[in-house]
Design a protein around this motif. Structure first.
Motif, PDB file in Angstrom:
ATOM      1  N   LEU A 233      45.032  55.179 -53.620  1.00  0.00           N
ATOM      2  CA  LEU A 233      45.364  56.275 -52.701  1.00  0.00           C
ATOM      3  C   LEU A 233      46.835  56.653 -52.809  1.00  0.00           C
ATOM      4  O   LEU A 233      47.189  57.831 -52.916  1.00  0.00           O
ATOM      5  N   MET A 234      47.698  55.638 -52.770  1.00  0.00           N
ATOM      6  CA  MET A 234      49.133  55.934 -52.777  1.00  0.00           C
ATOM      7  C   MET A 234      49.587  56.412 -54.152  1.00  0.00           C
ATOM      8  O   MET A 234      50.366  57.370 -54.261  1.00  0.00           O
ATOM      9  N   GLY A 235      49.086  55.762 -55.200  1.00  0.00           N
ATOM     10  CA  GLY A 235      49.511  56.127 -56.550  1.00  0.00           C
ATOM     11  C   GLY A 235      49.013  57.503 -56.938  1.00  0.00           C
ATOM     12  O   GLY A 235      49.794  58.386 -57.301  1.00  0.00           O
ATOM     13  N   ALA A 236      47.724  57.701 -56.819  1.00  0.00           N
ATOM     14  CA  ALA A 236      47.134  58.930 -57.339  1.00  0.00           C
ATOM     15  C   ALA A 236      47.348  60.118 -56.418  1.00  0.00           C
ATOM     16  O   ALA A 236      47.511  61.238 -56.885  1.00  0.00           O
ATOM     17  N   PHE A 237      47.341  59.906 -55.115  1.00  0.00           N
ATOM     18  CA  PHE A 237      47.348  61.047 -54.190  1.00  0.00           C
ATOM     19  C   PHE A 237      48.709  61.317 -53.549  1.00  0.00           C
ATOM     20  O   PHE A 237      49.076  62.463 -53.360  1.00  0.00           O
ATOM     21  N   VAL A 238      49.440  60.260 -53.178  1.00  0.00           N
ATOM     22  CA  VAL A 238      50.645  60.487 -52.370  1.00  0.00           C
ATOM     23  C   VAL A 238      51.897  60.564 -53.237  1.00  0.00           C
ATOM     24  O   VAL A 238      52.660  61.530 -53.159  1.00  0.00           O
ATOM     25  N   LEU A 239      52.093  59.561 -54.074  1.00  0.00           N
ATOM     26  CA  LEU A 239      53.359  59.481 -54.802  1.00  0.00           C
ATOM     27  C   LEU A 239      53.250  59.872 -56.280  1.00  0.00           C
ATOM     28  O   LEU A 239      54.265  60.008 -56.951  1.00  0.00           O
ATOM     29  N   GLY A 240      52.039  60.011 -56.780  1.00  0.00           N
ATOM     30  CA  GLY A 240      51.896  60.395 -58.184  1.00  0.00           C
ATOM     31  C   GLY A 240      52.411  59.337 -59.141  1.00  0.00           C
ATOM     32  O   GLY A 240      53.095  59.640 -60.121  1.00  0.00           O
ATOM     33  N   ILE A 241      52.104  58.081 -58.872  1.00  0.00           N
ATOM     34  CA  ILE A 241      52.480  56.992 -59.784  1.00  0.00           C
ATOM     35  C   ILE A 241      51.211  56.533 -60.501  1.00  0.00           C
ATOM     36  O   ILE A 241      50.238  56.175 -59.841  1.00  0.00           O
ATOM     37  N   PRO A 242      51.213  56.537 -61.831  1.00  0.00           N
ATOM     38  CA  PRO A 242      49.990  56.085 -62.516  1.00  0.00           C
ATOM     39  C   PRO A 242      49.727  54.602 -62.249  1.00  0.00           C
ATOM     40  O   PRO A 242      50.664  53.823 -62.044  1.00  0.00           O
ATOM     41  N   GLU A 243      48.449  54.245 -62.248  1.00  0.00           N
ATOM     42  CA  GLU A 243      48.086  52.882 -61.839  1.00  0.00           C
ATOM     43  C   GLU A 243      48.748  51.783 -62.668  1.00  0.00           C
ATOM     44  O   GLU A 243      49.048  50.723 -62.147  1.00  0.00           O
ATOM     45  N   HIS A 244      48.956  52.044 -63.964  1.00  0.00           N
ATOM     46  CA  HIS A 244      49.535  50.971 -64.781  1.00  0.00           C
ATOM     47  C   HIS A 244      51.013  50.769 -64.485  1.00  0.00           C
ATOM     48  O   HIS A 244      51.617  49.818 -64.981  1.00  0.00           O
ATOM     49  N   LYS A 245      51.591  51.643 -63.660  1.00  0.00           N
ATOM     50  CA  LYS A 245      52.994  51.468 -63.279  1.00  0.00           C
ATOM     51  C   LYS A 245      53.136  51.118 -61.802  1.00  0.00           C
ATOM     52  O   LYS A 245      54.215  51.225 -61.231  1.00  0.00           O
ATOM     53  N   LEU A 246      52.041  50.769 -61.203  1.00  0.00           N
ATOM     54  CA  LEU A 246      52.087  50.454 -59.767  1.00  0.00           C
ATOM     55  C   LEU A 246      51.292  49.179 -59.500  1.00  0.00           C
ATOM     56  O   LEU A 246      50.094  49.114 -59.790  1.00  0.00           O
ATOM     57  N   ARG A 247      51.990  48.197 -58.972  1.00  0.00           N
ATOM     58  CA  ARG A 247      51.335  46.933 -58.619  1.00  0.00           C
ATOM     59  C   ARG A 247      51.358  46.813 -57.102  1.00  0.00           C
ATOM     60  O   ARG A 247      52.401  47.020 -56.490  1.00  0.00           O
ATOM     61  N   VAL A 248      50.221  46.507 -56.532  1.00  0.00           N
ATOM     62  CA  VAL A 248      50.166  46.304 -55.088  1.00  0.00           C
ATOM     63  C   VAL A 248      49.718  44.865 -54.820  1.00  0.00           C
ATOM     64  O   VAL A 248      48.708  44.412 -55.361  1.00  0.00           O
ATOM     65  N   VAL A 249      50.504  44.180 -54.012  1.00  0.00           N
ATOM     66  CA  VAL A 249      50.219  42.786 -53.693  1.00  0.00           C
ATOM     67  C   VAL A 249      49.995  42.661 -52.194  1.00  0.00           C
ATOM     68  O   VAL A 249      50.813  43.111 -51.395  1.00  0.00           O
ATOM     69  N   ALA A 250      48.876  42.102 -51.825  1.00  0.00           N
ATOM     70  CA  ALA A 250      48.628  41.763 -50.415  1.00  0.00           C
ATOM     71  C   ALA A 250      48.581  40.242 -50.345  1.00  0.00           C
ATOM     72  O   ALA A 250      47.569  39.628 -50.672  1.00  0.00           O
ATOM     73  N   PRO A 251      49.682  39.613 -49.964  1.00  0.00           N
ATOM     74  CA  PRO A 251      49.718  38.137 -49.994  1.00  0.00           C
ATOM     75  C   PRO A 251      48.937  37.571 -48.806  1.00  0.00           C
ATOM     76  O   PRO A 251      47.913  38.135 -48.446  1.00  0.00           O
ATOM     77  N   ASP A 252      49.375  36.499 -48.194  1.00  0.00           N
ATOM     78  CA  ASP A 252      48.692  36.051 -46.981  1.00  0.00           C
ATOM     79  C   ASP A 252      48.829  37.148 -45.940  1.00  0.00           C
ATOM     80  O   ASP A 252      49.917  37.690 -45.740  1.00  0.00           O
ATOM     81  N   VAL A 253      47.727  37.466 -45.316  1.00  0.00           N
ATOM     82  CA  VAL A 253      47.717  38.549 -44.337  1.00  0.00           C
ATOM     83  C   VAL A 253      47.195  37.975 -43.018  1.00  0.00           C
ATOM     84  O   VAL A 253      46.133  37.350 -42.980  1.00  0.00           O
ATOM     85  N   GLY A 254      47.964  38.211 -41.964  1.00  0.00           N
ATOM     86  CA  GLY A 254      47.672  37.591 -40.666  1.00  0.00           C
ATOM     87  C   GLY A 254      46.718  38.385 -39.813  1.00  0.00           C
ATOM     88  O   GLY A 254      47.056  38.873 -38.753  1.00  0.00           O
ATOM     89  N   GLY A 255      45.491  38.511 -40.290  1.00  0.00           N
ATOM     90  CA  GLY A 255      44.455  39.231 -39.548  1.00  0.00           C
ATOM     91  C   GLY A 255      44.518  40.712 -39.851  1.00  0.00           C
ATOM     92  O   GLY A 255      45.568  41.279 -40.153  1.00  0.00           O
ATOM     93  N   GLY A 256      43.342  41.328 -39.809  1.00  0.00           N
ATOM     94  CA  GLY A 256      43.284  42.754 -40.090  1.00  0.00           C
ATOM     95  C   GLY A 256      42.396  43.476 -39.094  1.00  0.00           C
ATOM     96  O   GLY A 256      42.816  44.396 -38.428  1.00  0.00           O
ATOM     97  N   PHE A 257      41.139  43.041 -39.035  1.00  0.00           N
ATOM     98  CA  PHE A 257      40.150  43.611 -38.104  1.00  0.00           C
ATOM     99  C   PHE A 257      39.965  45.100 -38.347  1.00  0.00           C
ATOM    100  O   PHE A 257      39.647  45.850 -37.423  1.00  0.00           O
TER     101      PHE A 257
END
Ligand code: FES
Ligand code: FES
Lengths: 796, 165
Positions: A233-257
């Protein structure tokens, strides 16, 4: 059980070792060399034009590196945050989809809308500087509620959205439903509010943006339930960053719901700003910001009617719901009151005709989206309240009326009039199991005993069904979903037989590192210690959709099984080669590959070694290595279901409701780790109890100010507000269309509990002639209801 | 304005310059990088930041670092034995699945240890009332209560009761 840590074992969680010793790694625990800190300046007004923003003083404040406004993002061509599901109106036209910029550009539309961003050397310096920004606002009237939005004269939240209506959608057969009402002997009706909630994962949202000019790579570390979805969503639609140049890491996450599914503006801001500033940019929400800016949940107003014949058989259900979208469309907002709500309105009942209309509106409030259960608690609450009202009206026992209308297990698979096909379910069995557990037969005596002490005792039921693991992708796509709904897994055996599993599912409390490892240990007969589950990093894992809608095991677990199938197929060939046997003669059990009728055998470890050191290996037939990947797209939803029963006692002098007993009997299909499943049920129940008795998100009608913006004002259930629970499950109706037979357990508690609690409260108050009370049933509300109805009672 | 503070944290004496407005929780997290102590709110309601100061549980977001000058502080990182053996309360939380996302957990465990120190044999009601200042959104408290019961027994020298299977 072949493996002590295999399927069905209550394996103690492996992730606990780090969480219990303070070694978790949540986003705010991570610090990058040379990082800066962002502070989001948020609109104090619910609705105001931004005339000008003066950042001069802030820019010279100590430690400040940059101040950004919406104009800076516009100049860089930053786009709107996209909505992930396109809904069509009754007339076939598409919904209204006004832009939602990470930083507001010309108008702020809710209290908390970001209007400027300060980046400084420290959190405190950024915050201090933000106070020096002068924003000239021209206030507009605030549209703070559904009712206000739909008032024909209301101010428009978006100029090009007439009447503030996002969409006007329907589902079901109107003519057949009207006909059912025309021949009804009885009609039960209800008007209800499904109260707005704030999800309140205990870890506030946080994000760190980084940019590496050496290779043009961006990295976003974020509190997300689905890093690949954010990347897309962020790469393709918002910021125009191609996927191979964008890494997204969600480490330990304290609940989401649910609240950490969505792509939030702050994620785009720190990613974009990191490149502009030339240093990492970190942002962590304060709890007050979480209240203002996390996507909220629920917020429906509904009118519903149930048509019945003279014997109480359900003939038709008619529902009209208005749903609040907030100021902008959050990622999955539009799908919640439609495909995750109206499709569930059949419940466990064989109601032959159903027609639902849903109007979604914009208001000057925070965006509203999925919160644990997402649409399904709203559906369950409406149906289960209505069924109780019907029972009251007919003078029938509420369990008898339910039983009369249950879809019998022999009717499975069952196509409902609202587009779902239930694969399995034994609803009568749930009830049969639950009733003796609560000694229903003894309830009348308990009620009399309470009455003798001047107390009001009530019992309430919720027989719920929900739909998990939303899918299949092609059907969802035809209904407007803008993403796939599959999951991925990769099983990588290492040369000496240990295993790394890469899953697209994400764990933020659910215990995947244990449950998924159990599946692998069980399948290959290896110690669980030899298996690691890796998730949450787009640079490591195959493209996955993450965790929401109780989908991890049903969809992610199924992908894992498919990948293990592929490993086993290859391993079988290698085993045949190693033992000089025909592949058809190889038998596999608990990870041991044997030649039928002989004592020859090799383990998966032997095979892995042969695969990576292929000296004795069928190289002309097979590639070396033992590393397989699979994607799984479900054929259908899964349908967890159950019976939740709540018993309460109300003190009429204070209006305080005490939960005396809460019992849940659920059918989650096959259970892999009962300890974890029960924990999910407990937590879900308390979120349902919270909605029913304590939690309420309130905006001031006049000003659109959030009145419940802290834990002082928003009542979170605490340890002394709730009892311990009795939970049980059966595995007699496993899912028929996924390889594990699992259904999902993450949301069930929340879906059943609110209805069971309110049914119990209304039952306790039934002598006062009360048929409904809106959530939360706070002591004040209950006390007022009792006192409003007292004279009527005295006169009887 | 900067001040110098000296504290003993998890057995090590540290001296640092801090801004006077620095909260103890920020001192621990940002300056000592002891990130096991969490921040879950801004109104001292959630208890995620609970640590022990001179042996008593304190919400470290309600105390300035300068107020803790000269104190002995134990955080979740300092609770287990030096050889890594878990404190009985940590072990009980694991055994009874008293945590899910783990975010409230450090504060919950620190509060529970102090609760049992003050009341070695708490009833379920006393545990629930004693943990009223710690919010958990995940577990529904059911297993936390079981864990604290079992942890209390183990802290009193009993053996850790296994979760019912
Ligand atoms: S962070 Fe200290 S009580 Fe919430
Ligand atoms: S375990 Fe997640 S908040 Fe308690």
């Amino acid at each position: 059980m072949a493996n002590p840590n295999g399927i069905g074992a209550p394996v103690r969680r492996r992730e606990d070792a780090r969480f219990l010793t303070g070694r978790g790694s949540y986003t705010d625990d991570i610090n990058r060399p040379n990082q800066t800190f962002a502070y989001m300046l948020r609109s104090p007004h619910a609705h105001a034009d931004i005339i000008s923003i003066d950042t001069a003083d802030a820019l010279v404040s100590p430690g400040v590196r940059h101040v950004f406004t919406g104009a800076d993002m516009a100049a860089d061509g930053v786009n709107s945050l996209p909505c992930g599901w396109l809904i069509h109106n009754k007339d076939g036209t598409p919904m209204k989809e006004p832009p939602h910029y990470p930083i507001a550009r010309d108008r702020a539309r809710y209290v908390g809308d970001i209007v400027a961003v300060v980046v400084a050397e420290s959190r405190e310096q950024a915050k201090d500087a933000a106070e020096l920004i002068v924003v000239d606002y021209a206030e507009r009237p605030a549209v703070a509620s559904i009712r206000a939005a739909l008032d024909g004269t209301a101010e428009l939240v978006h100029d090009d959205v007439p009447g503030n209506v996002c969409y006007d959608w329907h589902l079901g057969d109107k003519a057949a439903t009207d006909a059912a009402f025309a021949r009804a002997a009885h009609v039960a009706t209800i008007d209800l509010v499904n109260n707005r909630l704030v999800p309140n994962a205990m870890e506030p949202r946080a994000a760190i943006g980084e940019y590496d000019p050496a290779n043009g790579e961006h990295t976003l570390t974020t509190t997300s339930q689905n890093p690949h979805v954010i990347r897309l969503l962020m790469g393709a639609f918002v910021l125009g960053i191609p996927e191979h140049k964008l890494r997204v890491v969600a480490p330990d996450v304290g609940g989401g719901f649910g609240s950490k599914i969505f792509h939030y503006g702050e994620e785009a801001i720190v990613t974009w700003a990191a490149k502009k500033v030339g240093r990492p940019v970190k942002w962590t929400a304060e709890r007050g910001e979480s209240f203002l800016s996390d996507a909220h949940g629920r917020d429906h107003i509904s009118h519903a009617e149930l048509a019945m014949d003279a014997d109480g058989n359900f003939l038709g259900l008619r529902v009209k719901t208005d749903a609040n979208m907030g100021a902008y469309l959050s990622t999955f907002s539009t799908s919640i009151p439609t495909y995750l709500y109206a499709t569930l309105l059949a419940g466990q009942y064989k109601t032959p005709a159903i027609y639902a209309e849903v109007t979604a509106v914009f208001t000057n409030t925070a965006p509203v989206d999925a919160y644990r259960g997402a649409g399904r608690p709203e559906a369950c609450f409406l149906i289960e309240r209505l069924v109780d009202i019907a029972a009251q009206k007919l003078g029938m026992d509420p369990t008898a009326l339910r039983r009369r209308n249950f879809i019998p297990k022999e009717a499975m698979p069952y196509l409902t009039p609202v587009a779902l096909q239930y694969d399995t379910g034994d609803f009568a069995k749930n009830l049969d199991m639950a009733l003796p557990m609560v000694d229903y037969a003894g309830f009348a005596a308990r009620r009399a005993e309470s009455a003798a002490r001047g107390k009001l005792r009530g019992i309430g039921f919720a027989t719920y069904i929900e739909a998990c693991g939303i899918a299949p992708s092609n059907i969802a796509g035809a209904l407007g979903a803008r993403a796939g709904l599959y999951e991925s897994a990769e099983v990588r055996f290492h040369p000496t037989g240990s295993v790394s599993v890469f899953t697209g599912s994400h764990s933020h409390g659910q215990g995947h590192e244990t449950t998924f490892a159990q599946l692998v240990a069980d399948r290959f007969g290896i110690p669980i210690e030899n298996v690691d589950i890796i998730h949450g990093d787009t640079a490591k894992i195959p493209f996955g959709m993450g965790t929401y809608g109780s989908r991890s095991l049903a969809v992610g677990g199924s992908a894992l099984v498919k990948a293990m199938d592929k490993v086993e197929r290859k391993a079988r060939k290698i085993a045949a080669h190693l033992m000089e046997a025909a592949e058809t003669d190889i038998e596999v059990k608990d990870g041991r590959f044997t030649v039928a009728g002989t004592d020859k055998g090799v383990t998966i470890g032997d095979i892995a070694l042969a695969a990576y050191v292929p000296h004795n290996f069928p190289l002309d037939e097979l590639e070396p290595g033992l590393d397989e990947q699979a994607f799984y797209d479900p054929k259908n939803f899964t349908y967890p279901n159950g019976c939740h029963i709540c018993e309460v006692e109300i003190d009429p002098d204070t209006g305080v409701t005490k939960i005396l007993n809460f019992t849940a009997v659920d059918d989650f299909g096959r259970v892999i780790n009962p300890l974890i499943v029960e924990g999910q049920v407990h937590g879900g129940i308390v979120q349902g109890i919270g909605q029913a008795l304590y939690e309420n998100c309130v905006y001031d009608e006049e000003t659109g100010q959030l009145l419940t913006g802290s834990y002082m004002d928003y009542c979170m259930p605490r340890a002394d507000d709730v009892p311990s629970f009795t939970v049980a499950y059966h595995e007699d109706a496993p899912c028929t269309h996924n390889p594990l037979g699992v259904k999902g357990c993450g949301e069930a508690g929340t879906i059943g509990a609110a209805a069971a609690v309110i049914n119990a409260v209304v039952n306790a108050l039934s002598d006062y002639g009360i048929t409904h009370i809106d959530m939360p049933a706070t002591p004040e509300k209950v006390w007022r209801v009792i006192h409003a109805h007292k004279p009527a009672m005295a006169a009887e | 304005m900067a001040s110098t503070v000296t504290l003993t944290v998890n057995g090590t004496t540290v001296t640092r310059e801090v801004e006077e407005r620095t909260l103890l929780v920020h001192f621990l997290r940002d300056i000592l990088h002891l990130t096991g102590t969490h921040i879950g709110c801004d109104t001292s309601q959630c208890g995620a930041c609970t640590v022990h100061v001179d042996g008593r549980s304190v919400k470290s977001c309600t105390m300035l670092a300068v107020q803790a000058d000269g104190s002995t502080v134990t955080t979740i990182e300092g609770l287990a034995a030096p050889d890594g053996t878990l404190h009985p309360m940590q072990a009980a939380f694991r055994e009874h699945h008293g945590l899910q996302c783990g975010f409230c957990t450090p504060g919950m465990v620190m509060s529970a240890v102090d609760l049992v120190r003050a009341n070695p044999t708490p009833s379920e009601t006393e545990i629930r009332e004693g943990l009223e200042g710690n919010i958990c959104r995940c577990t529904g408290y059911h297993n936390i209560v079981k864990a604290v019961m079992a942890g209390a027994e183990a802290m009193n020298g009993g053996t850790l009761k296994a979760a019912a299977e």
